[in-house]
Design a protein around this motif. Structure first.
Motif, PDB file in Angstrom:
ATOM      1  N   THR A   1      29.425  41.198  26.760  1.00 13.43           N
ATOM      2  CA  THR A   1      30.032  40.558  27.937  1.00 13.43           C
ATOM      3  C   THR A   1      29.931  41.605  28.924  1.00 13.43           C
ATOM      4  OG1 THR A   1      31.629  39.308  26.814  1.00 13.43           O
ATOM      5  CG2 THR A   1      32.252  39.869  28.965  1.00 13.43           C
TER       6      THR A   1
ATOM      7  N   HIS B   1      27.984  41.021  32.400  1.00 10.22           N
ATOM      8  CA  HIS B   1      28.679  41.188  33.573  1.00 10.22           C
ATOM      9  C   HIS B   1      27.870  42.226  34.483  1.00 10.22           C
ATOM     10  CE1 HIS B   1      32.946  39.355  32.398  1.00 10.22           C
ATOM     11  NE2 HIS B   1      32.021  38.647  32.280  1.00 10.22           N
TER      12      HIS B   1
ATOM     13  N   THR C   1      40.207  40.207  41.401  1.00 11.93           N
ATOM     14  CA  THR C   1      41.061  39.143  40.905  1.00 11.93           C
ATOM     15  C   THR C   1      40.210  38.171  39.945  1.00 11.93           C
ATOM     16  OG1 THR C   1      40.191  37.675  42.763  1.00 11.93           O
ATOM     17  CG2 THR C   1      42.051  38.931  43.146  1.00 11.93           C
ATOM     18  N   THR C   2      39.095  38.606  39.771  1.00 17.12           N
ATOM     19  CA  THR C   2      38.146  37.880  38.796  1.00 17.12           C
ATOM     20  C   THR C   2      38.105  38.292  37.337  1.00 17.12           C
ATOM     21  OG1 THR C   2      35.962  38.858  39.123  1.00 17.12           O
ATOM     22  CG2 THR C   2      36.697  37.166  40.714  1.00 17.12           C
ATOM     23  N   PRO C   3      37.611  37.650  36.124  1.00 20.99           N
ATOM     24  CA  PRO C   3      37.385  38.363  34.817  1.00 20.99           C
ATOM     25  C   PRO C   3      36.500  39.315  34.672  1.00 20.99           C
ATOM     26  CG  PRO C   3      37.472  35.934  34.815  1.00 20.99           C
ATOM     27  CD  PRO C   3      37.322  36.265  36.304  1.00 20.99           C
ATOM     28  N   VAL C   4      35.522  39.587  36.002  1.00 24.67           N
ATOM     29  CA  VAL C   4      34.592  40.333  35.884  1.00 24.67           C
ATOM     30  C   VAL C   4      34.959  41.936  35.271  1.00 24.67           C
ATOM     31  CG1 VAL C   4      32.595  41.634  36.991  1.00 24.67           C
ATOM     32  CG2 VAL C   4      33.238  39.508  37.701  1.00 24.67           C
ATOM     33  N   ARG C   5      34.251  42.414  34.258  1.00 24.85           N
ATOM     34  CA  ARG C   5      34.511  43.835  33.844  1.00 24.85           C
ATOM     35  C   ARG C   5      34.489  44.749  35.153  1.00 24.85           C
ATOM     36  NH1 ARG C   5      34.104  44.548  28.145  1.00 24.85           N
ATOM     37  NH2 ARG C   5      34.564  42.741  27.200  1.00 24.85           N
ATOM     38  N   ARG C   6      35.629  45.822  35.003  1.00 22.68           N
ATOM     39  CA  ARG C   6      35.885  46.703  35.916  1.00 22.68           C
ATOM     40  C   ARG C   6      34.458  47.757  35.911  1.00 22.68           C
ATOM     41  NH1 ARG C   6      38.212  42.841  37.192  1.00 22.68           N
ATOM     42  NH2 ARG C   6      40.459  42.675  37.281  1.00 22.68           N
TER      43      ARG C   6
ATOM     44  N   GLN D   1      41.875  51.088  41.873  1.00 20.38           N
ATOM     45  CA  GLN D   1      42.553  50.035  41.611  1.00 20.38           C
ATOM     46  C   GLN D   1      44.147  50.057  41.705  1.00 20.38           C
ATOM     47  OE1 GLN D   1      40.298  49.340  37.589  1.00 20.38           O
ATOM     48  NE2 GLN D   1      41.240  47.406  38.010  1.00 20.38           N
TER      49      GLN D   1
END
Length: 258
Positions: free
Chosen positions: A3, A7, A96-101, A255
Motif C-alpha cells: 500500500t 500510494h 484528510t485522505t487515507p494516503v500514506r503520510r 501535521q
C-alpha cells in the motif's frame, strides 16, 4: 508495504504529470546540461595537458561531472514544490485522505529521482554524440545514473526538510544559491583531485557530490575500483535514508501544527 509503495507511486505520477505539463521547463532542463557539457568542454579541453591530469579526453572526464551537477541543481529545489502544496492548501486536503503520510512527503523526491534518471541518460547520449568514450560500458553507465539518483534523493529530502522547517521560499532560494557552487567546486566535477588545493581535496572527501562523482567515474573506468563504487554508493545510500527520515520527522511536526 504494498500500500505504501502504491500510494507513493500514485503521488509521484501526480508530480511527474505536473512537470510534463510545463514544456518550457522541460526544454530548459535539457538545454542547460548541453550548455555545461559543450561550453565547459570546449573552454577547459586543454586542461588535460596539465601535468598531473593524466591526459585523455576532457569530455570523457566532464560527462559524469555534468550528470552529477544536473542531479544536484535539480533536486535542491524539491522543497519549493512542498511549499507550493502548502500554500495552495493541497497538502492539507490530502491529509484528510487515507494516503500514506510518507507518500505525501516523499513523492516529490521520487519525482526528482525519476527526472534525474531520464536527464542523466540524455546527458550520457549527448556525450556519446560528442565523442565521449565509456570504457565501463552499459554497467558503468547504469551505476553512474544510480549515483546521480542517490544524490537527487539525498538533496531532495534535505530540501524538503528545509522547506518544512522554514516555510519560506526565500530561505530555500538563499540556501540553494549559497550551497550550489561550493558543493560543485569542492568536488572533482571539473578538475581532478590531484590538481585541487589540498584543503579543497580534503573537503571533497566529506562532500556527497564528490561521493557520487567518485562512484560514477570508478564504475566507468575500464578496470572499475569496486571498493570505491560500493563505498561511496553506501555513503550516499546511508545519507539518503537519514535525510528521508529527517524530512518525515519534520512532516509529522507540520501535521501537528495544522
Amino acid at each position: 508495504m504494498s500500500t505504501a509503495v502504491s500510494h507513493t507511486w500514485y503521488m509521484t505520477q501526480r508530480h511527474l504529470t505536473a512537470v510534463l505539463r510545463q514544456p518550457a521547463f522541460l526544454v530548459i532542463t535539457l538545454i542547460q546540461p548541453v550548455i555545461w557539457l559543450f561550453l565547459f568542454g570546449a573552454l577547459f579541453r586543454k586542461v588535460v595537458e596539465l601535468p598531473g591530469f593524466g591526459g585523455g579526453s576532457y569530455l570523457d572526464y566532464l560527462v559524469p561531472g555534468v550528470v552529477v551537477m544536473s542531479a544536484l541543481s535539480g533536486s535542491m529545489w524539491a522543497g519549493m514544490s512542498t511549499l507550493d502544496e502548502i500554500e495552495r492548501g493541497t497538502l492539507n486536503r490530502f491529509l484528510t485522505t487515507p494516503v500514506r503520510r510518507g507518500a505525501l512527503i516523499n513523492a516529490n523526491v521520487m519525482q526528482q529521482a525519476v527526472s534525474t534518471a531520464a536527464q542523466s541518460v540524455v546527458i550520457v547520449l549527448l556525450g556519446l554524440v560528442g565523442g565521449a568514450d565509456y570504457p565501463g560500458g552499459a554497467g558503468g553507465l547504469a551505476l553512474l545514473v544510480l549515483a546521480a539518483v542517490l544524490l537527487a534523493v539525498l538533496m531532495g529530502a534535505v530540501s524538503n526538510t528545509i522547506g518544512m522547517l522554514a516555510r519560506q521560499r526565500e530561505s530555500i532560494i538563499a540556501l540553494n544559491t549559497f550551497l550550489l557552487l561550493p558543493l560543485t567546486f569542492m568536488s572533482s566535477a571539473f578538475m581532478k583531485p590531484a590538481l585541487m588545493p589540498g584543503w579543497m581535496r580534503h573537503a571533497a572527501d566529506f562532500n556527497p557530490v564528490n561521493w557520487a562523482l567518485v562512484m560514477g567515474r570508478s564504475a566507468l573506468a575500464g578496470d572499475p575500483d569496486w571498493g570505491m563504487v560500493l563505498g561511496r554508493g553506501g555513503l550516499l545510500l546511508a545519507a539518503g535514508v537519514l535525510a528521508v527520515w529527517m524530512s518525515g520527522r519534520t512532516f509529522r511536526a507540520y501535521q501537528r501544527s495544522v
